[in-house]
Structure formats: structure tokens, C-alpha cells
Scaffold this motif. Structure first.
Motif, PDB file in Angstrom:
ATOM      1  N   ILE A   9       0.844  -1.197   0.000  1.00 37.20           N
ATOM      2  CA  ILE A   9       0.000   0.000   0.000  1.00 37.20           C
ATOM      3  C   ILE A   9       0.879   1.246   0.000  1.00 37.20           C
ATOM      4  N   VAL A  10       0.644   2.143  -0.960  1.00 37.44           N
ATOM      5  CA  VAL A  10       1.317   3.437  -0.993  1.00 37.44           C
ATOM      6  C   VAL A  10       0.509   4.384  -0.106  1.00 37.44           C
ATOM      7  N   THR A  11       1.027   4.659   1.069  1.00 39.84           N
ATOM      8  CA  THR A  11       0.332   5.535   2.015  1.00 39.84           C
ATOM      9  C   THR A  11       0.760   6.982   1.871  1.00 39.84           C
ATOM     10  N   GLU A  12       1.944   7.194   1.253  1.00 43.12           N
ATOM     11  CA  GLU A  12       2.460   8.551   1.065  1.00 43.12           C
ATOM     12  C   GLU A  12       3.414   8.532  -0.117  1.00 43.12           C
ATOM     13  N   PHE A  13       3.270   9.496  -1.036  1.00 40.75           N
ATOM     14  CA  PHE A  13       4.155   9.551  -2.190  1.00 40.75           C
ATOM     15  C   PHE A  13       5.613   9.653  -1.747  1.00 40.75           C
ATOM     16  N   GLY A  14       6.463   8.880  -2.416  1.00 45.39           N
ATOM     17  CA  GLY A  14       7.886   8.915  -2.118  1.00 45.39           C
ATOM     18  C   GLY A  14       8.318   8.009  -0.996  1.00 45.39           C
ATOM     19  N   LYS A  15       7.369   7.370  -0.310  1.00 48.35           N
ATOM     20  CA  LYS A  15       7.686   6.457   0.782  1.00 48.35           C
ATOM     21  C   LYS A  15       7.575   5.013   0.301  1.00 48.35           C
ATOM     22  N   VAL A  16       8.309   4.131   0.969  1.00 50.10           N
ATOM     23  CA  VAL A  16       8.231   2.706   0.642  1.00 50.10           C
ATOM     24  C   VAL A  16       6.827   2.196   0.958  1.00 50.10           C
ATOM     25  N   PRO A  17       6.181   1.464   0.030  1.00 52.85           N
ATOM     26  CA  PRO A  17       4.858   0.913   0.327  1.00 52.85           C
ATOM     27  C   PRO A  17       4.889  -0.013   1.534  1.00 52.85           C
ATOM     28  N   ALA A  43       7.908  -9.029   1.348  1.00 50.21           N
ATOM     29  CA  ALA A  43       9.241  -8.410   1.274  1.00 50.21           C
ATOM     30  C   ALA A  43       9.242  -7.198   0.352  1.00 50.21           C
ATOM     31  N   VAL A  44       8.101  -6.529   0.209  1.00 47.00           N
ATOM     32  CA  VAL A  44       8.025  -5.385  -0.702  1.00 47.00           C
ATOM     33  C   VAL A  44       9.019  -4.300  -0.328  1.00 47.00           C
ATOM     34  N   ALA A  45       9.243  -4.064   0.957  1.00 48.37           N
ATOM     35  CA  ALA A  45      10.205  -3.036   1.372  1.00 48.37           C
ATOM     36  C   ALA A  45      11.611  -3.404   0.932  1.00 48.37           C
ATOM     37  N   GLU A  46      11.963  -4.686   1.042  1.00 51.44           N
ATOM     38  CA  GLU A  46      13.285  -5.145   0.606  1.00 51.44           C
ATOM     39  C   GLU A  46      13.474  -4.921  -0.888  1.00 51.44           C
ATOM     40  N   ALA A  47      12.442  -5.267  -1.660  1.00 50.75           N
ATOM     41  CA  ALA A  47      12.513  -5.067  -3.103  1.00 50.75           C
ATOM     42  C   ALA A  47      12.591  -3.582  -3.445  1.00 50.75           C
ATOM     43  N   TRP A  48      11.781  -2.790  -2.769  1.00 51.48           N
ATOM     44  CA  TRP A  48      11.711  -1.362  -3.075  1.00 51.48           C
ATOM     45  C   TRP A  48      13.042  -0.667  -2.778  1.00 51.48           C
ATOM     46  N   ASN A  49      13.712  -1.103  -1.728  1.00 45.17           N
ATOM     47  CA  ASN A  49      14.976  -0.483  -1.343  1.00 45.17           C
ATOM     48  C   ASN A  49      16.172  -1.107  -2.048  1.00 45.17           C
ATOM     49  N   GLY A  50      15.921  -2.128  -2.870  1.00 43.70           N
ATOM     50  CA  GLY A  50      17.006  -2.782  -3.590  1.00 43.70           C
ATOM     51  C   GLY A  50      17.458  -1.969  -4.784  1.00 43.70           C
ATOM     52  N   SER A  51      18.331  -2.547  -5.561  1.00 40.97           N
ATOM     53  CA  SER A  51      18.900  -1.861  -6.717  1.00 40.97           C
ATOM     54  C   SER A  51      17.826  -1.573  -7.758  1.00 40.97           C
ATOM     55  N   ALA A  52      17.845  -0.361  -8.277  1.00 42.16           N
ATOM     56  CA  ALA A  52      16.907   0.002  -9.339  1.00 42.16           C
ATOM     57  C   ALA A  52      17.229  -0.712 -10.638  1.00 42.16           C
TER      58      ALA A  52
END
Length: 318
Positions: free
Chosen positions: A5-13, A296-305
Motif C-alpha cells: 500500500i502506498v500511504t504517502e508519495f515517495g515512501k516505501v509501500p 518483502a516489498v520493502a526489501e525489493a523497493w529499497n534494492g537496486s533500481a
């Protein structure tokens, strides 16, 4: 249902509970098996993409693989907000669904469609490729760029020039020329344009695009009848803006165009996805991805682009 869930733009879901969708007329609820995390998904979740929603509070994800209510495996595009593909269920217009041929796994279907659709529609709709053409791929070491190399070859390109920053990844590509974007790349780029380039597929824009365009247009004036070079802009991984000289276009055969949502009708994107998936097994298309559970969405989101992730909602594995 469980979802990112995207609760705030620019933040990790955040991974958590989200209300379940209810289908209306002309809509289908797809039970999601695989949801790709691609650059456009990141951009939409940051609020920076040109099609971004006006407010947060949604499930991200623009495409995915799942099953429809009849149990058929499908690839779907552009689920209806706020129910993106990174949840257990997605709400999709009936027109946004294409079947997945037997013999293609969920991961492969998602990876090929997500990574390859941009170059497939570019080379069939925006800048149709003629056999024996030369194609330069700017950003060839990314997931979409790697698929572009495969698709250009499939359509009969006789010479492919792969351009990117990662020399190790460049070396693994099926390309006749491989140019690392280092300090001496400009000379190599000019040499390739002197030989002749028919189509450029650019996934980077920014500073790398400035260098490619300079190589394509430098010292071209005065020759007359400069060969046509169709430059297709597909992504902005390296920056949204570049400086452009007007005389560079007047003095060369360079034609700049975009390919994406807006420059192509949605129906053309869906038709392209259907064609791409239908050809996948015969052509041997594949794209490397890293798979993770949706938890693990946070792990993926913070991983390499540079890495393409595919997330699996609860109850599904690859």
C-alpha cells in the motif's frame, strides 16, 4: 486482502490489509500470481510519473499475471485504481486482459511482458523495423534494454549496438558492438553512427542521451541527404531533461519520437502484449528477474533500481 500500500508519495509501500475490489460492468477481478516492480511502478508510487494519481492511498502495480474467475491464466495491464497488481486481487477492465500461452511460467510471462512490451510496440508501431537494419539500444544492460536486444534481433536486425554502464552485463549481450558509457564512449558512438544506425531505442535519457544525440548529429551538416535515424525515447532512468540544439536536427537525419502511454493507444499496447506473449516460446524470449514474496516489498523497493523484481502475493509461489 493482503497488499502493498502506498500511504504517502515517495515512501516505501507498506505490506498490510486493503479492502477487496468489487467488479462492476465490464470489469474482472484477477487473482494475482505475480506482480513486477518496474521503473514506472516506482515512479507512480513517488508521484513523479506523468500519469501519477493525484493522491496516495492505493495499491501499486501497473501489470501482472494471474487467473480470471474462469481459472484462465492471463496477463493484465493497467488495473483500475486503487487496486493495482501488488495485492492478492486486482480490478481490471475486460479489455485489459490477454491470455498467456501454455508452457510459459508466471514469472517468465510477467518478466517478458513487462520488460519487452516497450521495445515490441516501438519496433512494430512507432518505428517499424526493416530486416537487416542497425539498432542502437541505449540502456541495454537494464531489464528492458536486454529485452530490446532480443526483440530487435527477432525482427531481423543485422547489427545491434548495445550501450550501457555495466561492462560485465554488456559482455553477456548478443550484440555486434558493445559500448560502455565511460570517458571514451563518445568516439565509439560517433564511429557507429558513421557506419549507419537506423533506429535508437533509448531507455535512459539524461546525460547518456545527450552523448548519443551528439554522436548522431556532430559534423553532419553540409553533406545533404543525411540518412534517416529514428530515435525512440522510452524511459528516463538517467534524467527527465536534456539540452537540444536546433541545428542538430536541421543538419542531420535524426527524427525524435516517444513511445508509451499517450503516444500509443491503449488498444495498441494490449495488442502488442498479446503478440509478444504469443511469440515468447518460439523466439526464446526471457528476462532475468529476482523473485520475492509480497511480504518483502520493502526489501525489493529499497534494492537496486537495476534489478527487476517480481513479487508473489500470499498463497502463490513460482
Amino acid at each position: 486482502m493482503k497488499a502493498a500500500i502506498v500511504t504517502e508519495f515517495g515512501k516505501v509501500p507498506l505490506y498490510g490489509e486493503f479492502r477487496e475490489p468489487v467488479a462492476g460492468d465490464g470489469e474482472t477481478i484477477v487473482r494475482v500470481h505475480a506482480a513486477p516492480l518496474s521503473p514506472i511502478v516506482r515512479a507512480l508510487a513517488s508521484g513523479s510519473h506523468y500519469t501519477s494519481s493525484a493522491q496516495a492511498g492505493f495499491v501499486p502495480g501497473v501489470d501482472g499475471v494471474g487467473t480470471d474467475p474462469e481459472g484462465r491464466r492471463v496477463y493484465f495491464l493497467f488495473p483500475k485504481a486503487p487496486f493495482g497488481s501488488m495485492g492478492e486481487q486486482a480490478l481490471v477492465s475486460n479489455e485489459m486482459i490477454v491470455p498467456i500461452p501454455d508452457g510459459i511460467s508466471d514469472v517468465r510471462a510477467a518478466a517478458v511482458a513487462t520488460g519487452g512490451l516497450a521495445s515490441w510496440v516501438a519496433l512494430t508501431r512507432r518505428a517499424p523495423l526493416q530486416p537487416r537494419s542497425t539498432v542502437l539500444v541505449n540502456g541495454a544492460t537494464g531489464a528492458a534494454g536486454g529485452m530490446a536486444v532480443q526483440i530487435a534481433r527477432h525482427f531481423g536486425a543485422s547489427r545491434i549496438i548495445a550501450v550501457g554502464r555495466n561492462k560485465e552485463k554488456l559482455d553477456r549481450l548478443d550484440a555486434e558492438a558493445k559500448i560502455a558509457l565511460d570517458d571514451i564512449a563518445d568516439e565509439a558512438l560517433r564511429a557507429e553512427f558513421d557506419k549507419g544506425v537506423d533506429v535508437v531505442l533509448d531507455f535512459l535519457w539524461g546525460e547518456p542521451a545527450t552523448r548519443v544525440i551528439a554522436a548522431a548529429t556532430k559534423n553532419r551538416g553540409g553533406r545533404g541527404g543525411e540518412p534517416r535515424v529514428r530515435y525512440v525515447q522510452l524511459g528516463t532512468v538517467a534524467g527527465n531533461e536534456i539540452p537540444l540544439r536546433g541545428d542538430a536536427f536541421r543538419s542531420s537525419g535524426l527524427e525524435l519520437m516517444g513511445s508509451g502511454i499517450g503516444s500509443l493507444a491503449i488498444s495498441e499496447l494490449l495488442a502488442g502484449a498479446r503478440e509478444l506473449l504469443a511469440e515468447t516460446s518460439k523466439a526464446g524470449f526471457d528476462a532475468p528477474v529476482t523473485t520475492l514474496p509480497l511480504t518483502a516489498v520493502a526489501e525489493a523497493w529499497n534494492g537496486s533500481a537495476d534489478i527487476r523484481y517480481i513479487l508473489f502475493p500470499a498463497g502463490h509461489t513460482h
